[in-house]
Write an enzyme that holds these catalytic residues in place. Sequence first.
Site, PDB file in Angstrom:
ATOM      1  N   ARG A 157      11.331   4.403  -2.304  1.00 34.56           N
ATOM      2  CA  ARG A 157      10.188   3.498  -2.151  1.00 34.56           C
ATOM      3  C   ARG A 157       9.675   2.949  -3.484  1.00 34.56           C
ATOM      4  NH1 ARG A 157       5.301   5.593  -3.023  1.00 34.56           N
ATOM      5  NH2 ARG A 157       4.164   4.462  -1.424  1.00 34.56           N
ATOM      6  N   ASP A 172       0.202   2.810  -6.039  1.00 33.85           N
ATOM      7  CA  ASP A 172      -0.509   2.849  -7.315  1.00 33.85           C
ATOM      8  C   ASP A 172      -1.677   3.802  -7.221  1.00 33.85           C
ATOM      9  OD1 ASP A 172      -0.090  -0.683  -8.007  1.00 33.85           O
ATOM     10  OD2 ASP A 172       1.228   1.046  -8.250  1.00 33.85           O
TER      11      ASP A 172
END
Length: 273
Positions: A157, A172
Amino acid sequence: MNPEAGPLRFSLFTLFPELLLPFTQEALLGKAARQGLLAFDVIQLRDFAGNRHHKVDSPPAGGGAGMVIRVDVVERALASLPTPPDEVILLTPAGQPFTQRLAEQLSERQHLALLCGRYEGFDTRVERLATREVSIGDYVMMGGEAAAACIVEAVGRLRPGVIGDAESHRADSFSSGLLDYPEYTRPPVWQDETIPEVLLGGNHAAIERWRRDQALARTLARRPDLLPNAGLSPEDSRTLLALGATVEQLQHWHAPPPPSPKRRRRSPSSSPL
Ligand code: 6GU
């Protein structure tokens, strides 16, 4: 990272290919493979047994229960790859802990080979064919396939294009070193629980601060061990104090993390193994 470099290839060596194939064919990993962003070979170790009965294991030297996978089988299996991989990862509960940091490092490679053990494990000499040994946590599973699936999920991913923008933003948020903030969607009221006002008000700066504070509160409550590596800002510290953290805890969380065992210099008096 350079997308011209082509797909990240995973070569997965296992006695149970059927366990791993769905992870390489379904959902976002399968889509990424069809798009040429990732590539998977699921390789049956038995094909390299070198005997008519496709037997890959033998009883342990010195006696005892179970069977041990032969090193020569693994050697032939790895040698069958058209090019040597950047890493050969042996999956074992005795390995280095798998973390987001290691996932990020591995996602920069072009070709990863993963060796899944079963039974009592591999002949220890397989370690010489590996570049590292990895564990996914402090518990014992019956084989490395579930660990390989975890690594493929976490590393895959991180390659550009594998997940959409929305998810990438959430990524993030974990890479920030904190647990994720909570999300809400319709209906606005469920079992007397309402969506927090701030999320419905359209003030994006206020929403951002609320999410950061929620992430801090959850991390403080559930995983305070993550806070020393979370890169806390002065505003984060104020939030944590308001949440009941002590000044002493804050000092600890702001201290630079201790050197990793590899980098620490061995004192002349410390004895080797
Ligand atoms: Cl990589 N393999 C097995 N068999 N058990 C484990 C593991 C790996 N990581 C944690 N437990």
